[in-house]
Every structure is written in structure tokens, then in C-alpha cells.
Design a protein around this motif. Structure first.
Motif, PDB file in Angstrom:
ATOM      1  N   GLY A  52      -5.506   2.560  -0.591  1.00  0.00           N
ATOM      2  CA  GLY A  52      -5.856   1.852  -1.814  1.00  0.00           C
ATOM      3  C   GLY A  52      -5.206   2.405  -3.071  1.00  0.00           C
ATOM      4  N   LEU A  53      -4.285   3.370  -2.910  1.00  0.00           N
ATOM      5  CA  LEU A  53      -3.587   3.917  -4.078  1.00  0.00           C
ATOM      6  C   LEU A  53      -2.426   2.993  -4.441  1.00  0.00           C
ATOM      7  N   HIS A  54      -2.243   2.781  -5.748  1.00  0.00           N
ATOM      8  CA  HIS A  54      -1.181   1.923  -6.264  1.00  0.00           C
ATOM      9  C   HIS A  54      -0.004   2.813  -6.664  1.00  0.00           C
ATOM     10  N   TRP A  55       1.148   2.652  -5.984  1.00  0.00           N
ATOM     11  CA  TRP A  55       2.333   3.473  -6.230  1.00  0.00           C
ATOM     12  C   TRP A  55       3.402   2.652  -6.951  1.00  0.00           C
ATOM     13  N   ILE A  85      -6.737   0.149 -13.740  1.00  0.00           N
ATOM     14  CA  ILE A  85      -6.434   0.738 -12.449  1.00  0.00           C
ATOM     15  C   ILE A  85      -5.540   1.945 -12.679  1.00  0.00           C
ATOM     16  N   VAL A 118      -2.146   3.744 -11.620  1.00  0.00           N
ATOM     17  CA  VAL A 118      -0.876   3.542 -10.950  1.00  0.00           C
ATOM     18  C   VAL A 118      -0.217   4.912 -10.852  1.00  0.00           C
ATOM     19  N   THR A 140       0.495  -1.130  -2.936  1.00  0.00           N
ATOM     20  CA  THR A 140      -0.789  -0.498  -2.653  1.00  0.00           C
ATOM     21  C   THR A 140      -0.752   0.014  -1.218  1.00  0.00           C
ATOM     22  N   ASP A 141      -1.031   1.310  -1.038  1.00  0.00           N
ATOM     23  CA  ASP A 141      -0.969   1.886   0.306  1.00  0.00           C
ATOM     24  C   ASP A 141      -2.288   1.667   1.057  1.00  0.00           C
ATOM     25  N   ARG A 152      -4.045  -4.311 -14.854  1.00  0.00           N
ATOM     26  CA  ARG A 152      -3.442  -5.126 -13.792  1.00  0.00           C
ATOM     27  C   ARG A 152      -3.096  -6.501 -14.351  1.00  0.00           C
ATOM     28  N   ARG A 177      -0.925  -9.395  -8.680  1.00  0.00           N
ATOM     29  CA  ARG A 177      -1.166  -8.682  -7.428  1.00  0.00           C
ATOM     30  C   ARG A 177      -0.402  -7.364  -7.368  1.00  0.00           C
ATOM     31  N   ASP A 178       0.809  -7.333  -7.964  1.00  0.00           N
ATOM     32  CA  ASP A 178       1.643  -6.140  -7.832  1.00  0.00           C
ATOM     33  C   ASP A 178       2.289  -5.667  -9.134  1.00  0.00           C
TER      34      ASP A 178
END
Length: 169
Positions: free
Chosen positions: A75-78, A19, A21, A71-72, A43, A46-47
Motif C-alpha cells: 500500500g505504499l505509493h512510490w 497521502i 508518496v 502503489t506496491d 491525490r 489513481r496514480d
């Protein structure tokens, strides 16, 4: 959010199932005009995810570190925080254009090849190389070579993410 950075080496995952990040930061004066950088990661939950490539712009993180993310709605993972350090270091090297190595990222890689460092070049236009220095590498010899190369006008380097072992080497 600002401009999203996707350097050529980052556009295609380096291995399946990764993924992206994203990290957000304040751009540095006189440096590249980005305020985000996306890093590939495996990944873990979950986070959380383990960073799978070396950062060019984000400080304080190295390949192998585990980060927590949110995840916003798009769908972007920040990235929120680093939750586990790998012990690896991130060192960036930029050859001096009118120095003995010219603008050659390959010449920089050749000088550091004996240490088996993994790294990526930013682009053909900007020969910035970001290296992952493994925790078990010969940190003292690497630091000595980097310092000597800078003093001899080969390159500039910065310590983007370092460990106590690096500091004391």
C-alpha cells in the motif's frame, strides 16, 4: 527498500486527506544515510498526486509539483516521475555552526522572513531548513541574499529543484 525517513514534521499529515508518496534515491556520500523520503501529497487521480510539503532529501521536486506514482503490495505509493512542474523551487539552507548565526534555524528563517518563504526544519539536532521558493517570489533578491550569506559564513545552501527563472534571476 532502505531505511524509510519520517522526519518529525512528516509524521502527522499537515492537512486531512493527504497521502504519503515515497521517493527512492541513491544516498549522497557524507550526507544523511537515507535512501527514501516520504512527502505528503494531495491525490489527484489513481496514480498522480500534488506534492504538499518541501523535500529535505529528494532532489528535482518542489512543493506543488505533480508526480506519478505506483502503489506496491504493502500500500505504499512510490514516485515514478514528475509529470507537472509547479514553477516553485526547493532551496536547502544549513547554518554554519561556528558562524554568526550558530546552529539556529530560527535565525536563518528571520534572515529570509521578508520574502515570505514557506519551509520546514529537519530536526532540533540538525538545523537544516528546506524552503519552498514560490514561482512569483523575488528570485534575484533571494539568490543574492543566499549567496551573500554563504560568502559571509552564515550558512551553506543548495539548489535542490530550480527553474529557468531562478537560473536567470
Amino acid at each position: 527498500m532502505g531505511m524509510i525517513l519520517a522526519a518529525p514534521s512528516e509524521r502527522v499529515p499537515i492537512e486531512p486527506g493527504l497521502i504519503k508518496v515515497w521517493f527512492q534515491f541513491v544516498p549522497r556520500e557524507g550526507w544523511l544515510p537515507y535512501d527514501t523520503e516520504g512527502l505528503w501529497a494531495t491525490r489527484l487521480s489513481r496514480d498522480t498526486a500534488r506534492v504538499a510539503n518541501v523535500p529535505f532529501l529528494q532532489d528535482g521536486v518542489a512543493e506543488g509539483d505533480v508526480v506519478r506514482f505506483i502503489t506496491d503490495d504493502d500500500g505504499l505509493h512510490w514516485a515514478c516521475e514528475r509529470v507537472e512542474a509547479s514553477g516553485n523551487c526547493t532551496i536547502r539552507v544549513l547554518p554554519v555552526p561556528d558562524g554568526p548565526l550558530g546552529r539556529s534555524a530560527q535565525a536563518v528563517r528571520e534572515r529570509l522572513a521578508a520574502f515570505g518563504l514557506g519551509g520546514e526544519s529537519f530536526s532540533s539536532e540538525l538545523s537544516l531548513i528546506a524552503f519552498t521558493v514560490p514561482a512569483d517570489a523575488d528570485l534575484g533578491q533571494i539568490r543574492t541574499l543566499l549567496t551573500r550569506g554563504q560568502m559571509d559564513g552564515w550558512w551553506h545552501f543548495e539548489e535542490s529543484c530550480i527553474t529557468d527563472a531562478w537560473r536567470s534571476a
